[in-house]
Design a protein around this motif. Structure first.
Motif, PDB file in Angstrom:
ATOM      1  N   PHE A 120       0.777  -1.027  -0.384  1.00  0.00           N
ATOM      2  CA  PHE A 120       0.296   0.374  -0.203  1.00  0.00           C
ATOM      3  C   PHE A 120       0.252   1.348  -0.061  1.00  0.00           C
ATOM      4  O   PHE A 120       0.762   2.202  -0.127  1.00  0.00           O
ATOM      5  N   GLY A 121       1.689   1.188   0.535  1.00  0.00           N
ATOM      6  CA  GLY A 121       2.797   2.492  -0.086  1.00  0.00           C
ATOM      7  C   GLY A 121       2.994   3.095   1.427  1.00  0.00           C
ATOM      8  O   GLY A 121       2.570   2.773   2.280  1.00  0.00           O
ATOM      9  N   GLN A 123       2.679   5.517   3.155  1.00  0.00           N
ATOM     10  CA  GLN A 123       2.079   7.010   3.182  1.00  0.00           C
ATOM     11  C   GLN A 123       0.846   6.674   3.822  1.00  0.00           C
ATOM     12  O   GLN A 123       0.103   7.724   4.381  1.00  0.00           O
ATOM     13  N   GLY A 166       5.373   4.758   7.844  1.00  0.00           N
ATOM     14  CA  GLY A 166       5.193   6.767   6.877  1.00  0.00           C
ATOM     15  C   GLY A 166       5.113   7.729   8.312  1.00  0.00           C
ATOM     16  O   GLY A 166       5.986   8.481   8.324  1.00  0.00           O
TER      17      GLY A 166
ATOM     18  N   PRO B 112       8.960  10.509   4.724  1.00  0.00           N
ATOM     19  CA  PRO B 112       7.648  11.611   3.899  1.00  0.00           C
ATOM     20  C   PRO B 112       7.083  12.948   4.556  1.00  0.00           C
ATOM     21  O   PRO B 112       7.017  13.679   5.969  1.00  0.00           O
ATOM     22  N   VAL B 139       0.958  14.257   1.324  1.00  0.00           N
ATOM     23  CA  VAL B 139       1.756  12.690   2.165  1.00  0.00           C
ATOM     24  C   VAL B 139       2.328  12.935   0.401  1.00  0.00           C
ATOM     25  O   VAL B 139       2.363  12.055  -0.488  1.00  0.00           O
TER      26      VAL B 139
END
Lengths: 251, 193
Positions: A120-121, A123, A166, B112, B139
């Motif tokens: 999903f990444g 972030q 993240g 990030p 993001v």
């Protein structure tokens, strides 16, 4: 300029908010969507929904709620509570959650973080860490802070960053519920240690506590529940207050 | 008006559909070439990792279709980045629409970048009625530097392109669908182009 985030947290049980809320303007005090919409209007930067239900129906109920939230809410929101598998996350994200927060399951099986990030990444993967000071060190705790582990907060924070998380949502069990301020010393150390955003949680009681966690704790965001639910702090006023102290906020 | 959100399995695209629904626009999610070509407006979303997203586009031929579109196209977040020449993320070759590469933020700030940042220096109809220094939610770990296609900028240690435009192609790094009333205004502007 990137601003510091204010994040109200709503505890959800069987699709309803549980912690008592004191909103005279709410038609239905248990409706998470109505409360979420009010917070968004008042200037909340994000919301966290923490599901504490234990029923077998919980996954389905939560997924339906997430969808209804996503339909209404025009700010980002994170969903957490009992997430232990990739499939749990698939359903929540597919229903419109922007991020998920994973706690105990990541400690029990750290590879889960890598799997989630790969699919999903980074972030959308927030790792929640509950910790408590034990003999001058901070130790990670599980199951809402009830079960101690031998894992050091610092080691675990570095590891979740390395595995691709993240953000870190750090709750000090020593400060949670005290309304005496956030764990700013630990937060400052944590914010030096990792290069991903850290959300401070546990201890909010006054507007100065928020200012302190941004100034002294170097936190990127601050999360609180009861001070907002009981209107002890109004988000509009809080942000004005922070702005006057030179802290960048979205107003 | 027919609006299509390109559905190629990249992240949370329902939020965009919901945001458009709040504006009274019933956008469809589709990967069908005819459906996309016959739309008045096309939204190209993207959340996740650049090289795997590009692989998905190539596998379905969308990498050829998107740059050939003539109607207004809005790339969001990774969608915008994929519309550039290349990305440092996974050394990915992009769709080559915008004349810039995409780079990774250096570790001066947290990566990030997460949260609400101000946007400024508008030079596109996309920002009609939006105040300079308005806040938008982003993001991301990668960014497009300032280039000839830049139509809005933000600061995060450095100045970078927070929006790009070339002819009928538009791209925004932030998530308008998650950026409250200002984001909603931007989507409205796009629908009215």
């Amino acid at each position: 300029m990137l601003t510091k985030r204010i994040i109200p947290c709503l505890d959800i049980k069987d699709g309803r908010t549980v912690k008592g809320v004191n909103f005279v303007d709410l038609r239905d005090a248990g409706d998470p969507i109505e409360l979420a919409t009010i917070y968004a209007k008042e200037g909340a930067d994000e919301l966290v929904f923490l599901d504490i239900s234990a029923t077998e129906e919980r996954r389905k109920t939560l997924a339906e709620l997430v969808k209804r939230i996503a339909e209404q809410l025009d700010i980002p929101f994170t969903v957490g509570g009992g997430i232990s598998k990739v499939e749990d996350v698939t359903i929540l994200l597919r229903n419109g959650a922007d991020k998920v927060s994973v706690n105990s399951a990541a400690v029990k099986r750290p590879d889960l973080i890598n799997e989630l990030v790969a699919q999903f990444g980074s972030q959308c993967i927030v790792i929640a860490i509950d910790a408590k000071q034990v003999d001058d060190d901070w130790k990670v705790h599980l199951v809402g802070g009830k079960v101690p582990t031998e894992i050091s907060l610092w080691d675990w924070a570095k590891e979740v960053e390395k595995r691709g998380a993240g953000e870190i949502l750090f709750t000090s069990m020593d400060h949670d519920g005290t309304k005496n301020g956030f764990a700013n010393e630990a937060l400052a150390k944590l914010n030096e240690l990792v290069n991903i955003p850290v959300i401070a949680s546990g201890g909010a009681g006054t507007m100065d506590h928020f200012a302190n966690t941004f100034l002294q704790g170097k936190s990127d965001a601050a999360l609180a529940a009861s001070v907002f639910h009981f209107k002890e702090i109004e988000i509009v006023e809080l942000k004005q207050n922070l702005k006057e102290q030179g802290i960048p906020v979205r107003i | 008006m027919k609006t299509t959100i390109i559905d190629y399995g990249a992240g949370n695209i329902q939020s965009i559909q919901f945001a458009l629904a709040r504006l009274g626009n019933e956008a469809r999610l589709s990967a069908d070439p005819d459906e996309i070509r016959s739309s008045d407006k096309v939204i190209f979303p993207g959340v996740g990792e650049a090289s795997s997203a590009m692989n998905k586009l190539r596998a379905t031929g969308l990498d050829q279709l998107i740059p050939a579109l003539n109607q207004p196209v809005l790339g969001i977040c990774l969608g915008m980045q994929l519309m550039c020449q290349s990305s440092e993320e996974g050394n990915t070759k992009g769709l080559g629409i915008f004349n810039t590469d995409v780079l990774r933020f250096s570790d001066e700030g947290k990566v990030p970048q997460v949260g609400w940042n101000t946007i400024e220096g508008f030079s596109s109809d996309l920002f009609a009625g939006i105040s300079e220094n308005e806040f938008m939610y982003s993001v991301h770990s990668f960014y497009a530097p300032i280039s000839e296609d830049t139509v809005a900028i933000s600061q995060y240690g450095i100045s970078y392109s927070v929006a790009l435009q070339k002819n009928n192609f538009y791209g925004v790094q932030f998530h308008p669908e998650k950026s409250s009333t200002a984001g909603s205004k931007l989507l409205q502007n796009f629908l009215e182009l």
